[in-house]
Design an enzyme around this catalytic site. Structure first.
Site, PDB file in Angstrom:
ATOM      1  N   ARG A 127      -2.790   1.064  -9.851  1.00 50.12           N
ATOM      2  CA  ARG A 127      -2.181   1.864  -9.420  1.00 50.12           C
ATOM      3  C   ARG A 127      -0.858   2.010 -10.258  1.00 50.12           C
ATOM      4  O   ARG A 127      -0.202   3.032 -10.118  1.00 50.12           O
ATOM      5  CB  ARG A 127      -1.768   1.574  -7.876  1.00 50.12           C
ATOM      6  CG  ARG A 127      -2.838   1.973  -7.025  1.00 50.12           C
ATOM      7  CD  ARG A 127      -2.568   1.756  -5.489  1.00 50.12           C
ATOM      8  NE  ARG A 127      -3.823   2.175  -4.825  1.00 50.12           N
ATOM      9  CZ  ARG A 127      -4.105   1.634  -3.536  1.00 50.12           C
ATOM     10  NH1 ARG A 127      -3.335   1.165  -2.931  1.00 50.12           N
ATOM     11  NH2 ARG A 127      -4.961   2.305  -2.938  1.00 50.12           N
TER      12      ARG A 127
ATOM     13  N   ASP B 169       0.711  -1.167  -0.068  1.00 46.92           N
ATOM     14  CA  ASP B 169      -0.022  -0.093  -0.122  1.00 46.92           C
ATOM     15  C   ASP B 169       1.011   1.229  -0.046  1.00 46.92           C
ATOM     16  O   ASP B 169       0.312   2.351  -0.265  1.00 46.92           O
ATOM     17  CB  ASP B 169      -0.785  -0.082   1.296  1.00 46.92           C
ATOM     18  CG  ASP B 169      -2.040  -1.134   1.021  1.00 46.92           C
ATOM     19  OD1 ASP B 169      -2.147  -1.401  -0.101  1.00 46.92           O
ATOM     20  OD2 ASP B 169      -2.602  -1.539   2.129  1.00 46.92           O
TER      21      ASP B 169
HETATM   22  C1  S3P Z   1      -5.594  -5.587   3.331  1.00 49.18           C
HETATM   23  C2  S3P Z   1      -4.580  -6.277   2.573  1.00 49.18           C
HETATM   24  C3  S3P Z   1      -3.878  -5.913   1.455  1.00 49.18           C
HETATM   25  C4  S3P Z   1      -3.794  -4.166   1.228  1.00 49.18           C
HETATM   26  C5  S3P Z   1      -5.431  -3.444   1.838  1.00 49.18           C
HETATM   27  C6  S3P Z   1      -5.753  -3.902   3.199  1.00 49.18           C
HETATM   28  C7  S3P Z   1      -6.110  -5.934   4.700  1.00 49.18           C
HETATM   29  O1  S3P Z   1      -4.791  -6.093   0.347  1.00 49.18           O
HETATM   30  O2  S3P Z   1      -3.565  -3.817   0.009  1.00 49.18           O
HETATM   31  O3  S3P Z   1      -5.352  -2.330   1.633  1.00 49.18           O
HETATM   32  O4  S3P Z   1      -6.726  -5.187   5.420  1.00 49.18           O
HETATM   33  O5  S3P Z   1      -6.131  -7.310   4.767  1.00 49.18           O
HETATM   34  P1  S3P Z   1      -4.610  -7.765  -0.110  1.00 49.18           P
HETATM   35  O6  S3P Z   1      -4.647  -8.725   0.857  1.00 49.18           O
HETATM   36  O7  S3P Z   1      -5.449  -7.828  -1.488  1.00 49.18           O
HETATM   37  O8  S3P Z   1      -2.941  -7.653  -0.558  1.00 49.18           O
END
Ligand code: S3P
Length: 443
Positions: free
Chosen positions: A353, A322
């Site tokens: 992104r 992120d």
């Molecule tokens: C998150 C996991 C991540 C992240 C998202 C929040 C979470 O995504 O990019 O902003 O809270 O589990 P992914 O699990 O798809 O990688």
């Protein structure tokens, strides 16, 4: 920002040195998980430091529609009267996750086990994001999940059932996938295991441990099993490292800056940006290290520094997934080229992104090449202010704001209110830290 199209633009003027102290909003990932587990617990759960962003509110409203009572108190406290593990009731309407992928994917794990029908939808961005990654394993546990285009895109219709445990080997390092399966595993017969290719954020595992839910970890494999109850708990959410990232990069780039960020979550599955910045020559100091509700926390001190290009890829990427928008701004300015690889997951975030960063950073004068799984940033750019587009994505908007603060001339960013997903008072914080840098919402 939900389905509403916001016409306003935010104007950013170049900033003088960023000085002082900042506390960040509560961690978004941890707040979602606390709301979900608190809603499934017996009795009243108290959460301090919770994020009051749009995304977490979507999770709370959805659980409220199924019987949990969630009350906001003061700035950052939540009181949750849980329904108990088997007490959720069928919602009378569709559940709207808004812009929040975490809401949709984690709730899918819970809903897969409920003896009722539910529909999960989201805004125009979320309805384009892939859901097969959670729907497929949840189906193999016994749930019926339908969606557009063969079950991959929202709205998702979920008919829960008695689940059986699975051993799931995930093709992607995704905390949302892992967490959906672990949540479903709390209701499933047998022991559920998830193995990922490299470690994604482990907040679910840590929270299970903190509230007494059985969880065992061995390398990249995590196991849980059915429980009968979850006792109510008290939890304090640390500041969001992902929110801190924007200020870390801004302070590194803006000459004369000296910034202290207080109470930042330092979970090692989240702090890959610090490693990436260190490989560019940045020294960021961490002090007052402590553990709060099972999560490491520290104060960070950052001053402006010269950066040089680097390469990031492999297991580092899930640890900074992120933060890549903020990192890309640093890379655009750093001396020499930076390569970001193994980051194709960025194409299925709130927006693509990689495409957004390439296009918008070029407007600031950066030389950027887009690759299927990453970016090549040539670096050494003197950013110059421009009219740019947030793509309606909170992290793109905040990264562009950092570029605007570090640029010469004025920058204007479209749809600035999209920051409310994760950082509702971002613009006020920017203004406070560098009074006068943020001018106005232009009509
Ligand atoms: C998150 C996991 C991540 C992240 C998202 C929040 C979470 O995504 O990019 O902003 O809270 O589990 P992914 O699990 O798809 O990688």
């Amino acid at each position: 920002m939900g389905q509403i199209s916001v016409k306003n633009r935010m104007r950013i003027l170049p900033a003088g040195p960023l000085k002082g102290e900042l506390t960040l909003p509560g961690d978004k990932s941890i707040t979602h998980r606390a709301i979900i587990l608190g809603s499934l617990a017996d009795g009243v759960t108290e959460i301090g430091g919770a994020l009051r962003g749009d995304d977490c509110r979507r999770t709370a409203v959805a659980l409220g529609a199924m019987g949990a009572a969630i009350e906001e108190q003061g700035d950052d406290r939540l009181l949750i009267r849980g329904c108990s593990l088997h007490g959720l009731t069928e919602p009378g309407d569709i559940l709207d996750a808004g812009n929040s992928g975490t809401t949709m994917r984690l709730l899918a794990g819970v809903l897969a086990a409920q003896p009722f029908f539910s529909v999960l939808t989201g805004d125009q961005y979320l309805r384009k994001r892939p859901m097969a990654r959670v729907a497929a394993p949840l189906r193999s546990m016994g749930a019926t999940i339908l969606g557009r285009e063969g079950g991959n895109f929202p709205p998702l219709g979920i008919l829960g059932s008695r689940l059986r445990a699975i051993d799931y080997v995930s093709p992607i390092a995704s905390a949302q996938v892992k967490s959906a399966i672990l949540l479903a595993g709390l209701f499933a017969e047998g022991e559920t295991t998830v193995t990922e290719p490299s470690l994604s954020r482990d907040h679910t595992e840590r929270m299970f441990e903190a509230v007494g839910i059985p969880i065992r970890r061995n390398g990249l494999t995590v196991r849980t099993r059915r429980v009968t109850t979850i006792p109510a708990f008290r939890l304090t959410v640390p500041g969001d490292f992902s929110a801190a990232a924007f200020f870390l990069v801004a302070a590194l780039l803006i000459p004369g800056s000296e910034l202290t960020l207080r109470g930042v979550g330092m979970n090692p599955t989240r702090t890959g940006l610090l490693d990436a910045l260190a490989s560019m020559g940045a020294a960021i100091e961490a002090g007052r290290s402590r553990v709060i509700s099972g999560e490491p926390v520290a104060d960070l001190f950052v001053r402006s520094q010269e950066l040089h290009g680097t390469e990031v890829g492999g297991a580092l990427i899930p640890r900074m997934i992120d933060e890549i928008p903020a990192f890309a701004v640093a890379a655009a300015v750093a001396k020499g080229p930076t390569i970001i690889r193994d980051a194709a997951e960025l194409r299925v975030k709130e927006v693509d992104r990689l495409a957004a960063l390439a296009k918008e950073l070029r407007r600031f004068g950066a030389e950027v090449e887009e690759r299927p799984d990453g970016l090549l940033l040539h670096g050494s750019c003197l950013l110059s202010g421009c009219e740019c587009d947030s793509w309606g994505d909170h992290r793109i908007a905040m990264a562009l704001a950092v570029a605007g603060l570090a640029a010469t001339g004025s920058t204007s960013i479209s749809d600035p209110l999209c920051v409310s997903s994760s950082f509702p008072d971002f613009w006020e914080r920017v203004e406070a830290i560098r009074h006068g840098a943020v001018d106005s919402l232009e009509g």
